[in-house]
Write a protein that holds these residues in place. Structure first.
Motif, PDB file in Angstrom:
ATOM      1  N   ARG A   1      35.353 -20.305 -11.138  1.00  0.00           N
ATOM      2  CA  ARG A   1      34.260 -19.890 -10.904  1.00  0.00           C
ATOM      3  C   ARG A   1      33.494 -20.448  -9.734  1.00  0.00           C
ATOM      4  NH1 ARG A   1      33.580 -20.076 -16.177  1.00  0.00           N
ATOM      5  NH2 ARG A   1      31.683 -21.420 -16.694  1.00  0.00           N
ATOM      6  N   GLN A   2      33.065 -21.307  -9.991  1.00  0.00           N
ATOM      7  CA  GLN A   2      32.299 -22.139  -8.614  1.00  0.00           C
ATOM      8  C   GLN A   2      33.340 -21.957  -7.811  1.00  0.00           C
ATOM      9  OE1 GLN A   2      33.031 -25.966  -8.557  1.00  0.00           O
ATOM     10  NE2 GLN A   2      31.137 -26.728  -7.829  1.00  0.00           N
ATOM     11  N   PHE A   3      34.173 -22.216  -7.342  1.00  0.00           N
ATOM     12  CA  PHE A   3      35.001 -22.229  -6.118  1.00  0.00           C
ATOM     13  C   PHE A   3      35.088 -20.578  -5.741  1.00  0.00           C
ATOM     14  CE2 PHE A   3      38.397 -22.536  -2.993  1.00  0.00           C
ATOM     15  CZ  PHE A   3      37.532 -23.920  -2.513  1.00  0.00           C
ATOM     16  N   LEU A   4      35.237 -19.975  -6.648  1.00  0.00           N
ATOM     17  CA  LEU A   4      34.890 -18.528  -5.814  1.00  0.00           C
ATOM     18  C   LEU A   4      33.891 -17.990  -5.253  1.00  0.00           C
ATOM     19  CD1 LEU A   4      37.228 -17.041  -8.430  1.00  0.00           C
ATOM     20  CD2 LEU A   4      37.700 -16.957  -6.748  1.00  0.00           C
TER      21      LEU A   4
ATOM     22  N   GLY B   1      27.669 -13.714  -5.552  1.00  0.00           N
ATOM     23  CA  GLY B   1      26.456 -13.925  -5.792  1.00  0.00           C
ATOM     24  C   GLY B   1      26.140 -14.582  -6.940  1.00  0.00           C
ATOM     25  N   VAL B   2      27.864 -15.857  -7.638  1.00  0.00           N
ATOM     26  CA  VAL B   2      27.373 -17.370  -8.069  1.00  0.00           C
ATOM     27  C   VAL B   2      27.142 -18.265  -7.955  1.00  0.00           C
ATOM     28  CG1 VAL B   2      29.143 -18.532  -9.627  1.00  0.00           C
ATOM     29  CG2 VAL B   2      29.967 -15.988  -9.332  1.00  0.00           C
ATOM     30  N   SER B   3      27.266 -18.409  -6.094  1.00  0.00           N
ATOM     31  CA  SER B   3      26.467 -19.181  -5.833  1.00  0.00           C
ATOM     32  C   SER B   3      25.287 -19.114  -5.430  1.00  0.00           C
ATOM     33  CB  SER B   3      26.614 -18.921  -4.557  1.00  0.00           C
ATOM     34  OG  SER B   3      28.409 -19.554  -4.368  1.00  0.00           O
TER      35      SER B   3
ATOM     36  N   VAL C   1      35.775 -24.957   2.745  1.00  0.00           N
ATOM     37  CA  VAL C   1      34.871 -24.415   1.548  1.00  0.00           C
ATOM     38  C   VAL C   1      34.251 -25.578   1.215  1.00  0.00           C
ATOM     39  CG1 VAL C   1      34.514 -23.140  -0.134  1.00  0.00           C
ATOM     40  CG2 VAL C   1      36.046 -22.555   1.595  1.00  0.00           C
ATOM     41  N   ASP C   2      32.978 -25.076   1.864  1.00  0.00           N
ATOM     42  CA  ASP C   2      32.253 -26.360   1.375  1.00  0.00           C
ATOM     43  C   ASP C   2      32.054 -26.222  -0.298  1.00  0.00           C
ATOM     44  OD1 ASP C   2      31.532 -27.012   4.113  1.00  0.00           O
ATOM     45  OD2 ASP C   2      29.871 -25.971   4.038  1.00  0.00           O
ATOM     46  N   ILE C   3      32.015 -27.426  -0.916  1.00  0.00           N
ATOM     47  CA  ILE C   3      31.772 -27.228  -2.682  1.00  0.00           C
ATOM     48  C   ILE C   3      31.518 -28.923  -2.976  1.00  0.00           C
ATOM     49  CG2 ILE C   3      34.444 -28.265  -2.957  1.00  0.00           C
ATOM     50  CD1 ILE C   3      32.178 -25.574  -4.455  1.00  0.00           C
ATOM     51  N   CYS C   4      30.942 -28.553  -4.047  1.00  0.00           N
ATOM     52  CA  CYS C   4      30.334 -29.933  -4.593  1.00  0.00           C
ATOM     53  C   CYS C   4      30.796 -30.688  -5.496  1.00  0.00           C
ATOM     54  CB  CYS C   4      29.236 -30.023  -5.180  1.00  0.00           C
ATOM     55  SG  CYS C   4      27.460 -29.951  -3.576  1.00  0.00           S
ATOM     56  N   VAL C   5      31.995 -31.310  -5.842  1.00  0.00           N
ATOM     57  CA  VAL C   5      32.816 -32.073  -6.901  1.00  0.00           C
ATOM     58  C   VAL C   5      32.192 -33.449  -7.353  1.00  0.00           C
ATOM     59  CG1 VAL C   5      34.732 -33.078  -6.940  1.00  0.00           C
ATOM     60  CG2 VAL C   5      34.273 -32.553  -5.078  1.00  0.00           C
ATOM     61  N   PRO C   6      32.058 -32.316  -9.250  1.00  0.00           N
ATOM     62  CA  PRO C   6      30.989 -32.890 -10.285  1.00  0.00           C
ATOM     63  C   PRO C   6      31.391 -34.796 -10.175  1.00  0.00           C
ATOM     64  CG  PRO C   6      32.570 -31.589 -10.569  1.00  0.00           C
ATOM     65  CD  PRO C   6      32.705 -31.325  -9.504  1.00  0.00           C
ATOM     66  N   ARG C   7      32.606 -35.020  -9.657  1.00  0.00           N
ATOM     67  CA  ARG C   7      33.523 -36.654 -10.657  1.00  0.00           C
ATOM     68  C   ARG C   7      34.339 -36.608  -9.726  1.00  0.00           C
ATOM     69  NH1 ARG C   7      34.577 -33.055 -13.780  1.00  0.00           N
ATOM     70  NH2 ARG C   7      32.418 -32.828 -15.251  1.00  0.00           N
ATOM     71  N   ASP C   8      34.397 -38.503  -9.469  1.00  0.00           N
ATOM     72  CA  ASP C   8      35.326 -38.499  -8.960  1.00  0.00           C
ATOM     73  C   ASP C   8      36.868 -38.207 -10.064  1.00  0.00           C
ATOM     74  OD1 ASP C   8      34.330 -40.033  -6.879  1.00  0.00           O
ATOM     75  OD2 ASP C   8      34.724 -41.752  -8.071  1.00  0.00           O
ATOM     76  N   MET C   9      37.846 -37.407  -8.559  1.00  0.00           N
ATOM     77  CA  MET C   9      39.062 -36.615  -9.725  1.00  0.00           C
ATOM     78  C   MET C   9      40.654 -36.809  -8.814  1.00  0.00           C
ATOM     79  SD  MET C   9      37.122 -32.478  -9.707  1.00  0.00           S
ATOM     80  CE  MET C   9      39.009 -31.885 -10.607  1.00  0.00           C
TER      81      MET C   9
ATOM     82  N   VAL D   1      40.834 -26.377  -8.060  1.00  0.00           N
ATOM     83  CA  VAL D   1      40.896 -25.657  -9.166  1.00  0.00           C
ATOM     84  C   VAL D   1      41.827 -24.920  -9.907  1.00  0.00           C
ATOM     85  CG1 VAL D   1      39.218 -23.892  -7.079  1.00  0.00           C
ATOM     86  CG2 VAL D   1      42.034 -23.443  -7.901  1.00  0.00           C
ATOM     87  N   ARG D   2      43.062 -26.333  -9.746  1.00  0.00           N
ATOM     88  CA  ARG D   2      43.775 -26.541 -10.401  1.00  0.00           C
ATOM     89  C   ARG D   2      44.049 -26.838 -11.672  1.00  0.00           C
ATOM     90  NH1 ARG D   2      48.906 -27.358  -8.389  1.00  0.00           N
ATOM     91  NH2 ARG D   2      50.081 -26.945 -10.376  1.00  0.00           N
TER      92      ARG D   2
END
Length: 408
Positions: free
Chosen positions: A297-300, A350-352, A246-254, A279-280
């Motif tokens: 919510r972003q990932f769902l 609809g979140v995206s 799944v394509d996701i934009c990670v907001p910061r280094d984690m 997500v955890r």
């Protein structure tokens, strides 16, 4: 003609004995046979019939004019049967293929739905009346019972016994105007639990499962919960892998050792284990559980967006794999039907596109000291205002006060 031109020519006597004579009418000079008038006329008629005059009149053998022939209209060219029938055959095959493809697209999720596990999530006793629209409870369970030791190590779930909830989201779908809304409930929210006193809302699930959790949230919000869906650790990772990531934009280094992730900031494709860790994770997030709820919510939304892309729907093995991975990972309430599932999935998608609002219950304190330890306290006034709007069907187009994150 003189008599000396007539001479008898003896012939075989006819029956009866009479003599037969032939009169020779040939000219003395030319020695030819003079044409008879009738024969000449016939020849003239034939000549005229075979050689029509310039005016186009035709004659029969006796020289009589023939009626003018009516010209036949030009005939239309005959269609080429082979090419037309071939075109019709190709069109029929195309229509048949499209019908079969449509049936496959429809039958696949219906078959997957028939394999979904069922749980009793409807509480006994008094429940709130039906609200305007529909409200569903979506739970992410951290139960590990179905995971092998290798899967627990790969996913970084640990070995704790029992079941808790890492994700609690109320999904509200309006019946009229306004946007759908995802409302995250922090797992450490300090609430009255029926028959158990006050505790973190997560304890309701650990003590009484889906039924007690639904009852707790119905009493706290005044909303009637119309359906229930739960997904576990291993199931979540399997759904992501069935989509090819799944394509996701990670907001910061984690970097979070407990969540087993080490991700760099930026947009990227996450596989199943990394997605679960994303997500955890909460200890590496400055916002703690609130930040985790935002990422959930972003990932769902990203999962549902990926599920609806042509690369998923148009590839039979991927469409089959996704729907059946999801069905094997999810448990739904006994009263939750296919229509409820469709409303829930459309709201998540609809979140995206920002067609669905991404909210959190209004909070007064994220680190309050309670009998259950450090807990999250709701802003009662703002929370009551939010739930009243949802219950009465007030259209939501922008986030209500206090629902965008941490208390101000």
């Amino acid at each position: 003609m003189t008599d000396d031109h007539v001479r008898p020519i003896p012939r075989r006597p006819a029956r009866g004995g009479d003599d037969v004579y032939v009169v020779d009418t040939r000219s003395r000079r030319g020695g030819g046979v003079a044409p008879r008038a009738g024969h000449a006329a016939a020849r003239a008629g034939r000549s005229r019939a075979t050689s029509p005059p310039p005016d186009g009149t035709r004659y029969d053998e006796l020289g009589r004019p023939l009626p003018a022939a009516t010209p036949s209209p030009p005939s239309a060219p005959r269609p080429r049967r082979g090419r037309r029938s071939g075109g019709r055959g190709a069109a029929r095959w195309t229509v048949l293929a499209l019908l079969l493809w449509g049936l496959f697209l429809l039958a696949t999720p219906l078959h997957a739905w028939s394999t979904v596990a069922r749980v009793d999530a409807a509480p006994d006793g008094n429940r709130p009346p039906a609200s305007a629209g529909h409200t569903y409870l979506l739970v992410g369970s951290d139960g590990r019972e179905d995971l092998s030791a290798d899967e627990r190590r790969e996913l970084g779930t640990g070995s704790a016994e029992g079941r808790r909830t890492d994700t609690i989201i109320l999904v509200h779908v309006p019946s009229g105007a306004g946007k759908a809304a995802l409302v995250s409930v922090p797992r450490d929210s300090y609430l009255p639990i029926p028959g158990q006193g006050e505790n973190k809302v997560n304890a309701a699930f650990a003590i009484g499962g889906p039924e007690l959790l639904v009852e707790t949230l119905e009493q706290a919000s005044g909303l009637r919960i119309d359906g229930y869906a739960e997904i576990g650790f291993g199931g979540f990772a399997g759904v992501v892998d069935s989509l090819g990531g799944v394509d996701i934009c990670v907001p910061r280094d984690m970097k979070d050792d407990k969540a087993h992730i080490d991700l760099e900031e930026g947009c990227q494709t996450l596989d199943g284990p990394d997605s679960l860790g994303y997500v955890r994770a909460r200890y590496s997030d400055p916002k703690g559980d609130i930040g985790r709820a935002e990422r959930q919510r972003q990932f769902l939304g990203a999962v549902m967006k990926q599920a609806a892309t042509p690369s998923t729907v148009l590839l039979p093995w991927r469409w089959w794999g996704f729907t059946h991975a999801a069905s094997s990972a999810v448990a739904v309430g006994e009263e939750t039907g296919p229509t409820d599932s469709a409303r829930l999935l459309l709201a998540l998608r609809g979140v995206s596109s920002e067609e669905t609002l991404s909210l959190v219950v209004p909070i007064a304190d994220v680190n309050a000291t309670t009998s259950a330890g450090s807990s999250v306290l709701w802003n009662d006034q703002q929370a009551a205002g939010l739930f009243t709007m949802l219950r009465e069907g007030t259209p939501l187009d922008t986030p209500p006060p206090g629902t965008e994150g941490l208390p101000g």
